[in-house]
Scaffold this active site. Structure first.
Site, PDB file in Angstrom:
ATOM      1  N   LYS A  22       0.849  -1.203   0.000  1.00 37.55           N
ATOM      2  CA  LYS A  22       0.000   0.000   0.000  1.00 37.55           C
ATOM      3  C   LYS A  22       0.882   1.249   0.000  1.00 37.55           C
ATOM      4  CE  LYS A  22      -1.696   1.651   4.079  1.00 37.55           C
ATOM      5  NZ  LYS A  22      -1.448   3.076   4.369  1.00 37.55           N
ATOM      6  N   ASN A  23       1.894   1.267   0.864  1.00 37.89           N
ATOM      7  CA  ASN A  23       2.685   2.495   1.065  1.00 37.89           C
ATOM      8  C   ASN A  23       3.718   2.740  -0.020  1.00 37.89           C
ATOM      9  OD1 ASN A  23       1.112   2.978   3.243  1.00 37.89           O
ATOM     10  ND2 ASN A  23       2.684   2.544   4.794  1.00 37.89           N
ATOM     11  N   CYS A 115      -4.959  12.513  12.235  1.00 35.33           N
ATOM     12  CA  CYS A 115      -5.720  11.255  12.218  1.00 35.33           C
ATOM     13  C   CYS A 115      -5.584  10.695  13.626  1.00 35.33           C
ATOM     14  CB  CYS A 115      -5.184  10.314  11.153  1.00 35.33           C
ATOM     15  SG  CYS A 115      -3.585   9.687  11.591  1.00 35.33           S
ATOM     16  N   ARG A 120       0.139  14.842  12.611  1.00 31.68           N
ATOM     17  CA  ARG A 120       0.684  14.551  11.273  1.00 31.68           C
ATOM     18  C   ARG A 120       0.760  15.801  10.390  1.00 31.68           C
ATOM     19  NH1 ARG A 120      -1.214   8.798   9.356  1.00 31.68           N
ATOM     20  NH2 ARG A 120       0.730   8.938   8.200  1.00 31.68           N
ATOM     21  N   ASP A 304       4.930   0.953  12.051  1.00 27.19           N
ATOM     22  CA  ASP A 304       3.741   0.282  11.513  1.00 27.19           C
ATOM     23  C   ASP A 304       3.624  -1.158  11.965  1.00 27.19           C
ATOM     24  OD1 ASP A 304       3.657   1.971   8.265  1.00 27.19           O
ATOM     25  OD2 ASP A 304       3.198   2.622  10.308  1.00 27.19           O
ATOM     26  N   ARG A 396      -8.357  -0.471   4.903  1.00 23.39           N
ATOM     27  CA  ARG A 396      -7.481   0.514   4.245  1.00 23.39           C
ATOM     28  C   ARG A 396      -6.160  -0.118   3.840  1.00 23.39           C
ATOM     29  NH1 ARG A 396      -7.131   6.307   6.881  1.00 23.39           N
ATOM     30  NH2 ARG A 396      -5.892   6.446   5.006  1.00 23.39           N
TER      31      ARG A 396
HETATM   32  C1  EPZ Z   1       4.268   7.170   6.168  1.00 22.86           C
HETATM   33  O1  EPZ Z   1       3.493   8.220   6.749  1.00 22.86           O
HETATM   34  C2  EPZ Z   1       3.351   5.958   6.113  1.00 22.86           C
HETATM   35  N1  EPZ Z   1       2.186   6.247   5.280  1.00 22.86           N
HETATM   36  C3  EPZ Z   1       2.898   5.591   7.536  1.00 22.86           C
HETATM   37  O2  EPZ Z   1       2.145   4.377   7.438  1.00 22.86           O
HETATM   38  C4  EPZ Z   1       4.141   5.311   8.382  1.00 22.86           C
HETATM   39  O3  EPZ Z   1       3.745   5.044   9.709  1.00 22.86           O
HETATM   40  C5  EPZ Z   1       5.067   6.546   8.355  1.00 22.86           C
HETATM   41  O4  EPZ Z   1       5.406   6.857   6.981  1.00 22.86           O
HETATM   42  C6  EPZ Z   1       6.365   6.300   9.117  1.00 22.86           C
HETATM   43  O5  EPZ Z   1       7.017   5.200   8.607  1.00 22.86           O
HETATM   44  C7  EPZ Z   1       2.301   6.139   3.933  1.00 22.86           C
HETATM   45  O6  EPZ Z   1       3.362   5.847   3.404  1.00 22.86           O
HETATM   46  C8  EPZ Z   1       1.066   6.416   3.135  1.00 22.86           C
HETATM   47  P1  EPZ Z   1       6.347  10.703   8.132  1.00 22.86           P
HETATM   48  P2  EPZ Z   1       4.054   9.746   6.715  1.00 22.86           P
HETATM   49  O7  EPZ Z   1       6.217  11.902   7.263  1.00 22.86           O
HETATM   50  O8  EPZ Z   1       4.713  10.001   5.409  1.00 22.86           O
HETATM   51  C9  EPZ Z   1       6.232  13.965  11.577  1.00 22.86           C
HETATM   52  C10 EPZ Z   1       0.359   2.936   7.847  1.00 22.86           C
HETATM   53  O9  EPZ Z   1      -0.001   2.407   8.906  1.00 22.86           O
HETATM   54  N2  EPZ Z   1       6.184  14.927  10.464  1.00 22.86           N
HETATM   55  O10 EPZ Z   1       7.624   9.925   8.090  1.00 22.86           O
HETATM   56  O11 EPZ Z   1       2.957  10.645   7.120  1.00 22.86           O
HETATM   57  C11 EPZ Z   1       4.919  13.217  11.704  1.00 22.86           C
HETATM   58  O12 EPZ Z   1       4.001  13.953  12.484  1.00 22.86           O
HETATM   59  C12 EPZ Z   1       0.757   4.391   7.836  1.00 22.86           C
HETATM   60  O13 EPZ Z   1       0.471   2.339   6.746  1.00 22.86           O
HETATM   61  C13 EPZ Z   1       6.226  16.289  10.745  1.00 22.86           C
HETATM   62  O14 EPZ Z   1       6.307  16.695  11.902  1.00 22.86           O
HETATM   63  O15 EPZ Z   1       5.156   9.686   7.863  1.00 22.86           O
HETATM   64  C14 EPZ Z   1       5.325  11.941  12.381  1.00 22.86           C
HETATM   65  O16 EPZ Z   1       5.406  12.162  13.771  1.00 22.86           O
HETATM   66  C15 EPZ Z   1       0.526   5.067   9.185  1.00 22.86           C
HETATM   67  N3  EPZ Z   1       6.152  17.173   9.715  1.00 22.86           N
HETATM   68  C16 EPZ Z   1       6.728  11.679  11.821  1.00 22.86           C
HETATM   69  O17 EPZ Z   1       7.184  12.935  11.315  1.00 22.86           O
HETATM   70  C17 EPZ Z   1       6.045  16.766   8.412  1.00 22.86           C
HETATM   71  O18 EPZ Z   1       6.002  17.629   7.505  1.00 22.86           O
HETATM   72  C18 EPZ Z   1       6.747  10.648  10.719  1.00 22.86           C
HETATM   73  O19 EPZ Z   1       6.013  11.150   9.636  1.00 22.86           O
HETATM   74  C19 EPZ Z   1       6.004  15.378   8.143  1.00 22.86           C
HETATM   75  C20 EPZ Z   1       6.079  14.481   9.178  1.00 22.86           C
END
Ligand code: EPZ
Length: 417
Positions: A22-23, A115, A120, A304, A396
């Protein structure tokens, strides 16, 4: 809303085919906005978030078909607005900022809400795109971005954000000049996106490491590409084999992308072995014991998989701990596992899990995608019947989970709530 009814206590035995990721599929589908010509993607899982992404592509002027696990996509006339009705159901829609700015010089994307697992924010995406010349206004819940054209730049992420790295990879692929991205996310799904873009003609080096170099090109051409297998789905089924004290064989399991999880499973006395022919066998190798885990960016332990491993720790001997360092609110499965007799205490962002001899089935409620997987895993081993409600969360990210589990001996069925 649907629910799953699970009768616990049946060891799983047999073979499960791992679906496409998915990701990886989500950013690759959105990257089709950048491509001139037809893209043919295979191994695309049939999941709610995929259907939502295809709807988003259609709204943005990219025609798609989805037959079996194959998607074809072709841009006809690109539009620049991603509406709130869609974005609110799937945060990953923010990934279209990079392609729209890169291709059209304008993007209007609803600000994704938080969410269940956290606020996020997308500040790191915006800051990085501003370094490339984009300007953003936040207006009535929409991010409105404009740029003459994106210019290559040197960008250092404050945090190795997966989505931020993916957004910038797409933007930089069609920007003018060279972009150096530092402190990048190293997740395998980022590498899969980069490999897709390279197959379309992008010039990218270093994906999978902390520093990625991108030389912008004028045009990306259509191609055929197979999405990588889903390492989190695979990890979930590794835990399913262990928690039910069964013996599962996984086909198309990307074991080399799961080193941190596999080493913790082995520490818990779970046997995980690559077989002749490439399948992976999982079974218990003795009494399960608790472990200490901290979630980290890849190649550390994946957030995850945190909820799923917690379910396994609930029935292991001794005590274990899980420190969640990626998301600020990713323990909602704890109270639901507690309803099944698990003994878990929370302090800040650390859960202490004291193993119990037996979980007991109960009605429980899913709150987010991986929490729902954790509750299903607990239901598979609990004594009696577990009812997991609101499994739209599960749909999802898991393709036909109850079918795959039933085929290896689980007593599980879907009912309308
Ligand atoms: C991706 O989310 C995945 N989703 C998530 O999987 C996964 O948990 C996450 O990466 C971490 O591995 C998809 O790929 C669609 P991040 P993403 O940007 O891109 C903070 C699942 O269960 N952050 O690495 O949103 C954020 O708040 C889902 O399949 C900022 O502060 O993850 C978080 O605490 C859930 N500012 C951390 O970084 C930003 O601009 C990680 O976020 C971006 C992120």
């Amino acid at each position: 809303m649907d629910k799953l009814i699970i009768e616990g206590g049946h060891p799983l035995k047999g073979t499960i085919n791992v679906s496409g990721s998915k990701n990886a599929a989500l950013p690759i589908l959105i990257a089709c906005l950048l491509v001139k010509g037809t893209v043919r993607l295979t191994n695309v899982p049939r999941l709610r978030d995929i259907f939502t992404t295809l709807k988003l592509l259609n709204i943005l002027g990219c025609e798609t078909t989805f037959e079996g696990n194959t998607v074809t996509a072709k841009v006809t006339e690109l539009k620049h607005e991603a509406p709130y009705e869609l974005v609110k159901t799937m945060r990953a829609s923010v990934l279209c900022l990079g392609p729209l700015l890169g291709f059209l010089g304008e993007a209007k994307v609803a600000l994704p809400g938080g969410c269940a697992i956290g606020a996020r924010p997308v500040d790191l995406h915006l800051k990085a795109l501003e370094r490339m010349g984009a300007r953003f206004i936040l207006d009535s819940g929409y991010i409105h971005g404009v740029c003459g054209s994106l210019i290559g730049a040197r960008i250092v992420f404050d945090f190795p954000t997966v989505g931020g790295t993916e957004n910038l990879l797409m933007a930089a692929s069609v920007a003018k000049g060279c972009t150096i991205l530092e402190n990048c996310a190293r997740e395998p799904e980022v590498v899969d996106l980069a490999n897709f873009l390279i197959a379309c003609g992008a010039r990218i080096r270093g994906a999978g490491t902390a520093v990625i170099e991108v030389e912008g090109v004028r045009e990306l051409k259509g191609c055929e590409y197979r999405v990588m297998p889903d390492r989190i789905e695979a990890g979930t089924y590794l835990v399913a084999g262990a928690i039910t004290d069964g013996e599962l064989t996984l086909v198309d399991c990307p074991l080399e992308e799961l080193d941190a999880l596999v080493s913790k499973l082995r520490e818990m006395n779970v046997q995980v072995e690559r077989q002749e022919g490439g399948t992976v066998l999982v079974r218990r190798g003795g009494e399960l014991v608790g472990v200490d885990v901290t979630t980290q960016p890849h190649p550390g332990f994946p957030t995850d998989m945190q909820a799923q491993l917690m379910a396994l720790m609930c029935v292991a001997a001794g005590t274990g701990s899980i420190q969640e360092k990626i998301f600020e609110n990713r323990f909602m499965h704890v109270s639901e596992l507690g309803r099944m007799g698990a003994r878990i205490s929370l302090k800040d962002r650390t859960a202490m899990v004291r193993g119990v001899p037996q979980l007991v089935g109960a009605p429980v409620m899913a709150s987010d995608l991986r929490a729902s997987a954790s509750l299903v895993l607990a239901g598979l081993v609990a004594q009696g019947t577990t009812e997991v409600q609101r499994i739209y969360h599960l749909d999802r990210g898991y393709e036909r989970m109850e079918e795959k589990l039933s085929a290896v001996g689980a007593r599980i069925r879907r009912e309308k709530e």
